[in-house]
Write a protein that holds these residues in place. Sequence first.
Motif, PDB file in Angstrom:
ATOM      1  N   SER A 186     -32.942  13.766   5.304  1.00  0.00           N
ATOM      2  CA  SER A 186     -33.159  14.180   6.691  1.00  0.00           C
ATOM      3  C   SER A 186     -31.967  14.994   7.206  1.00  0.00           C
ATOM      4  O   SER A 186     -31.006  15.233   6.475  1.00  0.00           O
ATOM      5  CB  SER A 186     -33.387  12.952   7.578  1.00  0.00           C
ATOM      6  OG  SER A 186     -34.542  12.257   7.147  1.00  0.00           O
ATOM      7  N   ASN A 187     -32.065  15.390   8.454  1.00  0.00           N
ATOM      8  CA  ASN A 187     -30.986  16.140   9.113  1.00  0.00           C
ATOM      9  C   ASN A 187     -30.615  17.400   8.347  1.00  0.00           C
ATOM     10  O   ASN A 187     -29.449  17.675   8.066  1.00  0.00           O
ATOM     11  CB  ASN A 187     -29.737  15.258   9.303  1.00  0.00           C
ATOM     12  CG  ASN A 187     -30.027  14.034  10.130  1.00  0.00           C
ATOM     13  OD1 ASN A 187     -30.701  14.123  11.159  1.00  0.00           O
ATOM     14  ND2 ASN A 187     -29.546  12.887   9.698  1.00  0.00           N
TER      15      ASN A 187
ATOM     16  N   THR B  39     -39.110  17.672  10.171  1.00  0.00           N
ATOM     17  CA  THR B  39     -38.764  16.256  10.158  1.00  0.00           C
ATOM     18  C   THR B  39     -39.888  15.403  10.727  1.00  0.00           C
ATOM     19  O   THR B  39     -40.127  14.280  10.271  1.00  0.00           O
ATOM     20  CB  THR B  39     -37.465  16.026  10.944  1.00  0.00           C
ATOM     21  OG1 THR B  39     -36.401  16.743  10.296  1.00  0.00           O
ATOM     22  CG2 THR B  39     -37.099  14.555  11.007  1.00  0.00           C
TER      23      THR B  39
ATOM     24  N   SER C 186     -36.402  11.634   0.063  1.00  0.00           N
ATOM     25  CA  SER C 186     -36.240  12.610   1.140  1.00  0.00           C
ATOM     26  C   SER C 186     -34.797  12.660   1.614  1.00  0.00           C
ATOM     27  O   SER C 186     -34.024  11.719   1.411  1.00  0.00           O
ATOM     28  CB  SER C 186     -37.152  12.252   2.320  1.00  0.00           C
ATOM     29  OG  SER C 186     -36.752  11.027   2.897  1.00  0.00           O
TER      30      SER C 186
ATOM     31  N   SER D 189     -36.380  18.539   7.102  1.00  0.00           N
ATOM     32  CA  SER D 189     -36.043  17.550   6.077  1.00  0.00           C
ATOM     33  C   SER D 189     -36.552  18.043   4.730  1.00  0.00           C
ATOM     34  O   SER D 189     -37.364  18.977   4.658  1.00  0.00           O
ATOM     35  CB  SER D 189     -36.674  16.190   6.395  1.00  0.00           C
ATOM     36  OG  SER D 189     -36.160  15.651   7.593  1.00  0.00           O
TER      37      SER D 189
ATOM     38  N   GLU E 174     -34.056  20.546  12.663  1.00  0.00           N
ATOM     39  CA  GLU E 174     -35.110  19.524  12.694  1.00  0.00           C
ATOM     40  C   GLU E 174     -36.021  19.624  11.471  1.00  0.00           C
ATOM     41  O   GLU E 174     -37.233  19.538  11.552  1.00  0.00           O
ATOM     42  CB  GLU E 174     -35.914  19.610  13.986  1.00  0.00           C
ATOM     43  CG  GLU E 174     -35.068  19.365  15.219  1.00  0.00           C
ATOM     44  CD  GLU E 174     -35.879  19.391  16.500  1.00  0.00           C
ATOM     45  OE1 GLU E 174     -37.097  19.669  16.433  1.00  0.00           O
ATOM     46  OE2 GLU E 174     -35.300  19.142  17.558  1.00  0.00           O
TER      47      GLU E 174
ATOM     48  N   VAL F 211     -42.224  14.151   7.985  1.00  0.00           N
ATOM     49  CA  VAL F 211     -41.710  13.507   6.774  1.00  0.00           C
ATOM     50  C   VAL F 211     -42.469  12.228   6.438  1.00  0.00           C
ATOM     51  O   VAL F 211     -42.909  12.028   5.305  1.00  0.00           O
ATOM     52  CB  VAL F 211     -40.200  13.220   6.901  1.00  0.00           C
ATOM     53  CG1 VAL F 211     -39.725  12.320   5.770  1.00  0.00           C
ATOM     54  CG2 VAL F 211     -39.423  14.517   6.866  1.00  0.00           C
ATOM     55  N   ARG F 212     -42.627  11.349   7.411  1.00  0.00           N
ATOM     56  CA  ARG F 212     -43.317  10.095   7.124  1.00  0.00           C
ATOM     57  C   ARG F 212     -44.741  10.358   6.619  1.00  0.00           C
ATOM     58  O   ARG F 212     -45.196   9.755   5.645  1.00  0.00           O
ATOM     59  CB  ARG F 212     -43.355   9.213   8.376  1.00  0.00           C
ATOM     60  CG  ARG F 212     -44.026   7.856   8.134  1.00  0.00           C
ATOM     61  CD  ARG F 212     -44.146   7.087   9.442  1.00  0.00           C
ATOM     62  NE  ARG F 212     -42.857   6.696   9.955  1.00  0.00           N
ATOM     63  CZ  ARG F 212     -42.241   5.546   9.661  1.00  0.00           C
ATOM     64  NH1 ARG F 212     -42.833   4.683   8.846  1.00  0.00           N
ATOM     65  NH2 ARG F 212     -41.077   5.253  10.169  1.00  0.00           N
TER      66      ARG F 212
END
Length: 814
Positions: free
Chosen positions: A312-313, A444, A310, A396, A394, A447-448
């Motif tokens: 992010s940002n 975001t 992944s 990812s 926000e 994502v997890r």
Amino acid sequence: MQVLKFGGTSVGSPEAIQKVIEIVKEKISKEPVIVVVSAFGGITDALLDCGLQAARGQEQYKEQVNLITTRHLNAVKELIPIQQQSSMLSAVKKLCNEVEDLCNGIFLLGEMTARTRDKLVSYGELISSQVINNAFLAKGILTTWWDSRKLIRTNSDFGKATLDTETTVENFSEIMKELATDLVIMPGFIASDPNGITTTLGRGGSDYTAAIAAAAIGATSLEIWTDVSGMMTADPRWVPNAKVIPTISYQEAMELSHFGAKVIYPPTIQPVMNKSIPVWIKNTFAPSDAGTLIQQDSYRNGTPVRGISSISNLALLSLEGSGMVGVPGFSRRLFEALSSQQINVILITQGSSEHSICVGVDTSTADKAKLAVDEAFAPEINLQQVDPLVVEKELSIVALVGEQMKSHPGISGKMFGALGRNGVNVRAIAQGSSERNISAVIATLDVRKAINLLHEEFFETVNKQVNLFISGVGNVGSKLLAQLAQQQQYLLHHMRLQLRVVGLANSKRTLINEEGIDLNKWKELLAAAPESTIETFTDGIIQRNLRNSVFVDITASEVVASVYGKLLDKSIAVVACNKIACSSPFKYYRELKDKAHDFNTQFLFETNVGAGLPIIGTLNDLLRSGDRINRMEAVLSGTLNFVFNHYDGSRPFADVVRQAQDEGYTEPDPRLDLSGTDVMRKIMILAREAGETLEMDSIHNNSFLPASCMEGTVEDFYKEMLRLEDHFRSIYDAAAAKGCKLKFVASFKEGKAAVGLQEIPTGHDLSNLFGKDNIVLFYTDRYPQQPLVIKGAGAGADVTASGVFADILRATLN
């Protein structure tokens, strides 16, 4: 010569450096080694922080410099005996004083240029490499310290310097001529421009240094030592069940490193890939762990998806408008606007309608991007031909990476199906023509969740769903469906296996229901299904592309057997009760086996020989464990065994054969059994599985059935047997007079196979068979005198169905 690189965590403390020394000692006992080291863990950030504080006029930078100095001096004191410390303490102090002087200059100027920044952060590796070099010397290990700045040449683009490969290779070639020790220590990350001014290779650049060195000297391998035991299928901080990837191709590793996998610095791959130098990712703190091997084409032996990563940002920039359609140059102008502001584009998508272009950039550059793009397209925006740039933050990227995805259809569908079922909205999708990376832009916040569910989907499915397509619903097929219905709940609760029959076909109709067919009503549902062919059924299986699909053939049809290859090409497992494919010309048999291997699926046919008996499985287990088959003797026809066990001359031979047919022990045409053709197929299949290239016409058949019995219809066959009863009675009487039993025996020895009726004396392994029993005697290197014997019922719908069921489970669980 080997190149080893140790990262910041691997040299983050004196204790860790001691582990490095032990690892390197073992390596240099086998071949010379170049060791590339990073700065002590956290030092690069600390140095950068010193410069930033100084540039802002904050005198706290002096305290930070003191902390850096103290840490290195303490490391020297712990690693080097007191009597040898003096010179190294002085060298460290001198370098740290240079750091302080540099920061003082930044403080006075009130700014830190890119050139100054490169100079400042270079001290982390310069100091650590010299401390570690002296730690080896203190252990009595001779070393040579090389200054990377004199070897690795770049251009003068400070902060983003690029490599001058030709000069770098020349420098390494020259210095290698003077090498006098088996161990070289050199700092990573740093280099110099044509004027000898210090440059850097980017954060994580020590990996790159090691790769450059490995390529320049033609190293046997490159080892990247870090604090994890290899590249992982996902970030272990987010996915507790993440697994180490044993092998991975250069291309896959490059994709994963670009998409958030921090184990290896992205530019590292290119130099070693060009020279086909294998790369190992190893754990300094668990050196015995296997790690990950990166090499050319390793994906051929691996799974379609190698890892999930992944970024992010991310911000998504969308340029839309009807004025873009069919007008050349819009994409160029968009990217020129972004390039003018030094904005890197991470992801690009554009619809075929040309109505919109969507790009992903780092969130920190999004506002600057909007200003630049809106300015570039101001005329079109004023005319309402193009909308102002839309910025979404926000976000990812989650990405599936795998070289072999390109030959396995359905990966994208499985990925996005998993996301959709779990309520994860996909904002944009990108996939290159190489099909090596499938990327999705999501919130975001998701994502997890997304990475965990994708890891579960591709690496650790909790309840594995298996979709069965069954051709043939006669005697054996009906029994199989009954067994599946009986065991569905057991398999779900005890094996987490959701076994669903989603397709049924007979000679006239096909029924497919993706939600699963009700096994209590399958007869009525199939009877009401439209007329169709096996080709239509096969196309339907392929088009639906359901995960974990298994095609089950319980027919005796040559047409059905002809579709196996088409299904295996699509990674659909094939379970065959039908013997035609495996007893067809060897070329086709081998082709099917190879397809199953190439497309990472299963082609199983245990019931081709012995119904539910584990004959083929046992044979393969013997071979896989290193044994060799020297000879086989077998009674492989439950039909013939039933017939000769029941025939004693008291009633016609034809009546006994008809009884066998009525009880379901024969093929629809019993002549396939009585002529020995079926037994020939079986011994040929066993011989092929044992590694022999055997065809039907090379098998000797000593048939007891007169040629006249093979003419006409099945009823003509029964009439002819009645007429020839004296022939059959004489065969029986001759054996009985010797105290022998009649058995139709198949044998294989020294590459030759034969079948035929034999008189078997009492006490022989083949003698004591009852009813529909089959028996196989394997004489091998491990069983030379006393054979390995497999014996049991070799015919009957129930046992055959159970053998098919077992193959389905094998196809599912492998």
